[in-house]
Write a protein that holds these residues in place. Structure first.
Motif, short mmCIF file in Angstrom:
data_model
loop_
_atom_site.label_atom_id
_atom_site.label_comp_id
_atom_site.label_asym_id
_atom_site.label_seq_id
_atom_site.Cartn_x
_atom_site.Cartn_y
_atom_site.Cartn_z
N VAL A 222 0.85 -1.06 0.03
CA VAL A 222 0.15 -0.02 0.06
C VAL A 222 0.81 1.37 -0.09
O VAL A 222 1.85 1.33 0.68
CB VAL A 222 -0.83 0.09 1.23
N ALA A 223 0.60 2.16 -0.96
CA ALA A 223 1.40 3.44 -1.01
C ALA A 223 0.38 4.73 -1.02
O ALA A 223 -0.65 4.63 -1.48
CB ALA A 223 2.28 3.13 -2.24
N GLU A 224 1.23 5.79 -0.71
CA GLU A 224 0.62 6.93 -0.78
C GLU A 224 0.21 7.41 -2.32
O GLU A 224 1.04 7.07 -3.38
CB GLU A 224 1.30 8.05 -0.04
N ALA A 225 -0.85 7.98 -2.54
CA ALA A 225 -1.30 8.37 -4.09
C ALA A 225 -1.51 10.03 -4.07
O ALA A 225 -2.38 10.47 -4.00
CB ALA A 225 -2.46 7.79 -4.67
N PRO A 226 -0.36 10.96 -3.94
CA PRO A 226 -0.48 12.19 -3.86
C PRO A 226 -1.43 12.81 -4.96
O PRO A 226 -1.97 13.87 -4.86
CB PRO A 226 0.91 12.89 -3.93
N ALA A 227 -1.44 12.19 -6.30
CA ALA A 227 -1.98 12.71 -7.30
C ALA A 227 -3.81 12.65 -7.19
O ALA A 227 -4.43 13.50 -7.66
CB ALA A 227 -1.95 12.22 -8.86
N ILE A 228 -3.99 11.68 -6.25
CA ILE A 228 -5.67 11.44 -5.93
C ILE A 228 -5.90 12.42 -4.86
O ILE A 228 -6.86 13.06 -4.93
CB ILE A 228 -5.85 10.26 -5.68
N GLY A 229 -4.96 12.51 -3.80
CA GLY A 229 -5.47 13.41 -2.63
C GLY A 229 -4.42 13.33 -1.70
O GLY A 229 -3.69 12.15 -1.74
N THR A 230 -4.28 14.23 -0.80
CA THR A 230 -3.21 14.11 0.35
C THR A 230 -3.72 12.85 1.15
O THR A 230 -2.48 12.37 1.98
CB THR A 230 -3.07 15.47 1.04
N ILE B 274 -8.14 -11.13 -14.95
CA ILE B 274 -8.57 -9.86 -15.55
C ILE B 274 -7.47 -8.95 -15.43
O ILE B 274 -7.69 -7.84 -16.11
CB ILE B 274 -9.74 -9.22 -14.62
N GLY B 275 -6.01 -9.20 -15.02
CA GLY B 275 -5.08 -8.57 -15.30
C GLY B 275 -4.94 -7.56 -14.14
O GLY B 275 -5.45 -7.59 -12.98
N LEU B 276 -4.61 -6.18 -14.28
CA LEU B 276 -4.07 -5.16 -13.32
C LEU B 276 -5.30 -4.52 -12.80
O LEU B 276 -6.26 -4.19 -13.49
CB LEU B 276 -2.99 -4.32 -13.92
N ILE B 277 -5.42 -4.60 -11.44
CA ILE B 277 -6.60 -3.50 -10.89
C ILE B 277 -5.83 -2.71 -9.79
O ILE B 277 -4.81 -2.93 -9.18
CB ILE B 277 -7.68 -4.29 -10.17
N GLU B 278 -6.61 -1.67 -9.26
CA GLU B 278 -6.18 -0.97 -8.32
C GLU B 278 -7.19 -0.75 -7.23
O GLU B 278 -8.33 -0.71 -7.49
CB GLU B 278 -5.46 0.76 -8.90
N LEU B 279 -6.77 -0.50 -6.07
CA LEU B 279 -7.60 -0.37 -4.80
C LEU B 279 -7.27 1.24 -4.34
O LEU B 279 -6.00 1.41 -4.17
CB LEU B 279 -7.40 -1.18 -3.83
N VAL B 280 -8.35 2.03 -3.98
CA VAL B 280 -8.01 3.19 -3.30
C VAL B 280 -8.87 3.36 -2.42
O VAL B 280 -9.96 2.99 -2.12
CB VAL B 280 -8.13 4.29 -4.17
N VAL B 281 -8.23 4.00 -0.99
CA VAL B 281 -8.91 4.37 0.01
C VAL B 281 -8.77 5.88 0.42
O VAL B 281 -7.50 6.23 0.38
CB VAL B 281 -8.57 3.66 1.28
N GLU B 282 -9.70 6.66 0.66
CA GLU B 282 -9.48 8.06 0.87
C GLU B 282 -9.82 8.22 2.28
O GLU B 282 -10.97 8.26 2.72
CB GLU B 282 -10.30 8.83 -0.15
N THR B 283 -8.98 8.67 3.15
CA THR B 283 -9.21 8.83 4.42
C THR B 283 -9.38 10.18 5.06
O THR B 283 -8.53 11.07 4.53
CB THR B 283 -7.78 8.48 5.39
N PRO B 284 -10.46 10.60 5.54
CA PRO B 284 -10.73 11.79 5.81
C PRO B 284 -9.37 12.46 6.79
O PRO B 284 -9.07 11.76 7.56
CB PRO B 284 -12.00 11.66 6.69
#
Ligand code: NI
Length: 136
Positions: free
Chosen positions: A102-110, A122-132
């Motif tokens: 799991v890594a930070e994704a600064p382009a999505i949000g801080t 199905i190949g490559l997928i990504e998961l994202v969690v946005e924490t308030p």
């Protein structure tokens, strides 16, 4: 799971943005450089759809070989989760293979964290969690 965005690998991020504008997309913010991935990134919106343009800068980028092999292509769908570790665990149990951690994704949000997994089917997928922000 709800789709957050489609990741689109491109050689030239400005040209790719212009072509997407012709299709009704608008830039969300400016092009940003993601150091960990050695790639320029830009999010584009079209109604409910979000596209992430990813333009690797050089061979150290994990997406460099993909771009060399396939050219400009959509290459992952990103899904939203409330608990990225639990979702990963569940998918890994079902045969998905994690690509890194799991890594930070600064382009999505801080406060966004992402993880990539590969499925044989199905190949490559990504998961994202946005924490308030107040929780982090
Ligand atoms: Ni993505």
């Amino acid at each position: 799971m709800r789709v957050h965005h489609i990741g689109y690998l491109v050689k030239d991020i400005n040209k790719a943005a212009k072509s997407h504008e012709l299709l009704g997309y608008k830039g969300r913010g400016d092009v940003s450089y993601d150091e960990a991935r050695d790639a320029d990134m830009l999010f584009l919106e079209n109604g409910d759809y979000l596209i992430e343009l990813v333009a690797p800068r050089g061979e150290t980028s994990v997406a460099w070989n993909l771009l060399k092999k396939h050219g400009n292509i959509p290459y992952h769908i990103c899904y939203e989760t409330n608990d990225i570790n639990a979702t990963m665990e569940e998918l890994i149990k079902s045969g998905f293979v994690p690509l890194g951690t799991v890594a930070e994704a600064p382009a999505i949000g801080t406060n966004a964290d992402v993880a990539f997994l590969i499925s044989r089917d199905i190949g490559l997928i990504e998961l994202v969690v946005e924490t308030p922000s107040e929780k982090k």
